[in-house]
Design a protein around this motif. Sequence first.
Motif, short mmCIF file in Angstrom:
data_model
loop_
_atom_site.label_atom_id
_atom_site.label_comp_id
_atom_site.label_asym_id
_atom_site.label_seq_id
_atom_site.Cartn_x
_atom_site.Cartn_y
_atom_site.Cartn_z
N VAL A 30 81.21 47.33 49.28
CA VAL A 30 81.15 47.85 50.64
C VAL A 30 82.54 48.28 51.12
O VAL A 30 82.70 49.34 51.72
CB VAL A 30 80.52 46.82 51.61
CG1 VAL A 30 80.62 47.28 53.05
CG2 VAL A 30 79.07 46.57 51.24
N ARG A 31 83.54 47.48 50.85
CA ARG A 31 84.91 47.79 51.31
C ARG A 31 85.42 49.11 50.75
O ARG A 31 86.25 49.76 51.36
CB ARG A 31 85.88 46.68 50.88
CG ARG A 31 85.74 45.43 51.67
CD ARG A 31 86.74 44.37 51.24
NE ARG A 31 87.99 44.59 51.96
CZ ARG A 31 89.12 44.99 51.40
NH1 ARG A 31 89.19 45.20 50.12
NH2 ARG A 31 90.20 45.16 52.14
N ARG A 32 84.95 49.50 49.60
CA ARG A 32 85.43 50.72 48.94
C ARG A 32 84.71 51.99 49.41
O ARG A 32 85.05 53.08 49.01
CB ARG A 32 85.27 50.60 47.43
CG ARG A 32 86.16 49.55 46.84
CD ARG A 32 85.99 49.48 45.36
NE ARG A 32 86.86 48.46 44.79
CZ ARG A 32 86.85 48.10 43.53
NH1 ARG A 32 86.01 48.67 42.70
NH2 ARG A 32 87.66 47.17 43.11
N THR A 33 83.71 51.83 50.26
CA THR A 33 82.89 52.97 50.67
C THR A 33 83.62 53.90 51.62
O THR A 33 83.68 55.10 51.40
CB THR A 33 81.59 52.47 51.31
OG1 THR A 33 80.94 51.58 50.40
CG2 THR A 33 80.68 53.61 51.64
N CYS A 34 84.16 53.36 52.70
CA CYS A 34 84.90 54.17 53.67
C CYS A 34 85.75 53.25 54.55
O CYS A 34 85.60 52.03 54.51
CB CYS A 34 83.96 55.02 54.51
SG CYS A 34 82.92 54.07 55.64
#
Length: 67
Positions: A30-34
Motif C-alpha cells: 500500500v505504501r508504494r502505491t502513491c
Amino acid sequence: MADIGFLSLPTELHYRIFDYADAQTIFISVRRTCKRLKELADDYDRFQLSFSWQLTMTIKSLAPVIR
C-alpha cells in the motif's frame, strides 16, 4: 453527481479497509502505491503482526518502515 474515487474517501474508511489487511500488505504494498496512501499507511496504528514461520522475513521487511 461528483466522481468519487478511492483516494477521496475519508481517512477513517481507509483505516477500516486497512483493518482487513495484514501488516506486510499495508506497509510494503500500500505504501508504494502513491503519496496519499503512503501517508495514510504511515499514520495507521491499528495493525497487528502475525507471528508465524515467516516471522524473520516479515520483521526484516517491516522494520525499515515501522516507526
